[in-house]
Design an enzyme around this catalytic site. Structure first.
Site, PDB file in Angstrom:
ATOM      1  N   ASP A   1      34.745  45.128  34.487  1.00  0.00           N
ATOM      2  CA  ASP A   1      33.612  45.783  34.590  1.00  0.00           C
ATOM      3  C   ASP A   1      33.029  46.129  33.232  1.00  0.00           C
ATOM      4  O   ASP A   1      33.872  46.823  32.161  1.00  0.00           O
ATOM      5  CB  ASP A   1      34.168  47.092  35.299  1.00  0.00           C
ATOM      6  CG  ASP A   1      34.398  46.816  36.629  1.00  0.00           C
ATOM      7  OD1 ASP A   1      34.040  46.079  37.387  1.00  0.00           O
ATOM      8  OD2 ASP A   1      35.499  47.615  37.142  1.00  0.00           O
TER       9      ASP A   1
ATOM     10  N   ARG B   1      33.052  34.082  42.483  1.00  0.00           N
ATOM     11  CA  ARG B   1      31.579  34.383  43.039  1.00  0.00           C
ATOM     12  C   ARG B   1      30.854  35.438  42.072  1.00  0.00           C
ATOM     13  O   ARG B   1      29.636  35.187  41.858  1.00  0.00           O
ATOM     14  CB  ARG B   1      31.898  35.160  44.405  1.00  0.00           C
ATOM     15  CG  ARG B   1      30.785  34.861  45.572  1.00  0.00           C
ATOM     16  CD  ARG B   1      31.327  35.475  46.778  1.00  0.00           C
ATOM     17  NE  ARG B   1      32.160  36.292  46.770  1.00  0.00           N
ATOM     18  CZ  ARG B   1      32.144  37.517  47.489  1.00  0.00           C
ATOM     19  NH1 ARG B   1      31.214  37.333  48.448  1.00  0.00           N
ATOM     20  NH2 ARG B   1      32.929  38.606  47.299  1.00  0.00           N
ATOM     21  N   TYR B   2      31.799  36.015  41.377  1.00  0.00           N
ATOM     22  CA  TYR B   2      30.956  37.000  40.510  1.00  0.00           C
ATOM     23  C   TYR B   2      30.383  36.244  39.304  1.00  0.00           C
ATOM     24  O   TYR B   2      29.219  36.361  38.994  1.00  0.00           O
ATOM     25  CB  TYR B   2      32.067  37.934  40.074  1.00  0.00           C
ATOM     26  CG  TYR B   2      31.498  39.074  38.811  1.00  0.00           C
ATOM     27  CD1 TYR B   2      30.823  40.162  39.306  1.00  0.00           C
ATOM     28  CD2 TYR B   2      31.236  38.609  37.530  1.00  0.00           C
ATOM     29  CE1 TYR B   2      30.516  40.913  38.587  1.00  0.00           C
ATOM     30  CE2 TYR B   2      30.588  39.452  36.776  1.00  0.00           C
ATOM     31  CZ  TYR B   2      30.381  40.674  37.161  1.00  0.00           C
ATOM     32  OH  TYR B   2      29.504  41.624  36.337  1.00  0.00           O
TER      33      TYR B   2
HETATM   34  C1  LIG Z   1      33.413  42.899  37.986  1.00  0.00           C
HETATM   35  S1  LIG Z   1      34.763  42.735  38.694  1.00  0.00           S
HETATM   36  C2  LIG Z   1      35.297  41.000  38.643  1.00  0.00           C
HETATM   37  C3  LIG Z   1      36.539  40.681  39.414  1.00  0.00           C
HETATM   38  C4  LIG Z   1      36.933  39.039  39.248  1.00  0.00           C
HETATM   39  N1  LIG Z   1      37.723  39.193  37.910  1.00  0.00           N
HETATM   40  C5  LIG Z   1      35.918  37.868  39.097  1.00  0.00           C
HETATM   41  O1  LIG Z   1      35.542  37.225  38.189  1.00  0.00           O
HETATM   42  O2  LIG Z   1      35.275  37.602  40.097  1.00  0.00           O
HETATM   43  C6  LIG Z   1      35.875  43.818  37.891  1.00  0.00           C
HETATM   44  C7  LIG Z   1      37.006  43.999  38.700  1.00  0.00           C
HETATM   45  O3  LIG Z   1      38.351  44.739  37.778  1.00  0.00           O
HETATM   46  C8  LIG Z   1      38.672  45.799  38.824  1.00  0.00           C
HETATM   47  N2  LIG Z   1      39.383  46.600  37.776  1.00  0.00           N
HETATM   48  C9  LIG Z   1      38.393  47.604  37.268  1.00  0.00           C
HETATM   49  N3  LIG Z   1      39.885  48.374  36.616  1.00  0.00           N
HETATM   50  C10 LIG Z   1      40.644  47.965  36.916  1.00  0.00           C
HETATM   51  C11 LIG Z   1      42.145  48.380  36.415  1.00  0.00           C
HETATM   52  N4  LIG Z   1      42.314  49.257  35.670  1.00  0.00           N
HETATM   53  N5  LIG Z   1      43.211  47.528  36.739  1.00  0.00           N
HETATM   54  C12 LIG Z   1      43.092  46.263  37.463  1.00  0.00           C
HETATM   55  N6  LIG Z   1      41.904  46.017  37.951  1.00  0.00           N
HETATM   56  C13 LIG Z   1      40.528  46.937  37.537  1.00  0.00           C
HETATM   57  C14 LIG Z   1      38.000  46.232  39.693  1.00  0.00           C
HETATM   58  O4  LIG Z   1      38.294  46.709  40.843  1.00  0.00           O
HETATM   59  C15 LIG Z   1      37.058  44.920  40.238  1.00  0.00           C
HETATM   60  O5  LIG Z   1      37.347  44.120  40.950  1.00  0.00           O
END
Ligand SMILES: C[S@@+](CC[C@H](N)C(=O)[O-])C[C@H]1O[C@@H](n2cnc3c(N)ncnc32)[C@H](O)[C@@H]1O
Length: 223
Positions: free
Chosen positions: A132, A203-204
């Site tokens: 994020d 997908r992201y």
């Molecule tokens: C923008 S999404 C990207 C998801 C994936 N990595 C992709 O490329 O499709 C960021 C992900 O990080 C997860 N996330 C955020 N903070 C986190 C944390 N402290 N520990 C584990 N996951 C976390 C969110 O729930 C989200 O699914």
């Protein structure tokens, strides 16, 4: 949910799960879920049977497509995925069942809780893909990469192991480079707008490219 000192800013729940995914959460998750126990540190090789040749960790696996594809390609490696978003966890379980993956374990919570209990030099590779971005300056402290997480990653990753990152947000790219530059555990590896040859797109990432953004792919190596 584990009681935590950490504050999580992303969401934990999205749309209600469909029947199949709900069933997987009840039937499969208990068998592959990592629980934090009182005894610490937790030896991650004990999560797998047989013991894995290496352990790769993915933080924030989203829909799990990257983790599942890597786990399929590398059946002797043990994969640990951390993701607090329930719908993402259910999606990874779905991949695991469809692909018959037995080398994946899930920590369905904030990755920092697991980083705190993993022993020194036990992880071979860590992926943090499209974290994020929290692009507003006043939200920068919410970013996953920071001096504390890097210091923990520096402890748990083995010498010559690595962290592989990608982001489509220029402010996060600079932030990541700056944070690793300040950290004493890692040296800079590849840093490119060309993805690595073994890349698995998510997908992201596809959405970001379609929207005209240009991902950067980075690698940092444990000294
Ligand atoms: C923008 S999404 C990207 C998801 C994936 N990595 C992709 O490329 O499709 C960021 C992900 O990080 C997860 N996330 C955020 N903070 C986190 C944390 N402290 N520990 C584990 N996951 C976390 C969110 O729930 C989200 O699914």
């Amino acid at each position: 949910m584990t009681t935590s000192l950490y504050r999580l800013y992303g969401r934990r729940k999205g749309r209600p799960l469909r029947v199949r995914k709900n069933q997987l959460m009840m039937d499969l998750l208990p068998a592959v879920k990592i629980d934090l126990v009182d005894e610490k540190p937790i030896d991650p090789s004990k999560f797998f049977n047989p013991a894995p040749s290496k352990i790769w960790l993915e933080i924030g696996f989203g829909g799990g497509e990257h983790l599942a594809a890597q786990a399929k390609r590398h059946p002797t490696i043990g994969f640990i995925g951390c993701e607090p978003f329930v719908n993402g966890v259910a999606s990874l379980l779905d991949h695991m069942e469809r692909e018959h993956l037995s080398n994946v374990r899930i920590f369905p919570d904030d990755a920092r809780l697991l980083l705190d209990v993993l022993p020194t030099a036990t992880i071979d590779r860590c992926f943090i893909l499209f974290a994020d971005p929290w692009p507003k300056g006043r939200h920068a402290s919410r970013r996953f990469i920071g001096s504390e997480t890097l210091s923990r990653l520096g402890q748990i990753i083995k010498k010559d192991g690595d962290v592989r990152l990608a982001t489509d947000d220029p402010s996060l790219t600079d932030w990541i480079r700056g944070a690793f530059h300040k950290d004493e555990h890692f040296k800079r590896g590849e840093d490119s707008t060309q993805c690595p040859t073994d890349w698995v797109s998510t997908r992201y990432e596809q959405k970001a490219i379609k929207a005209g953004r240009h991902p950067v792919y980075m690698r940092y190596i444990r000294l």
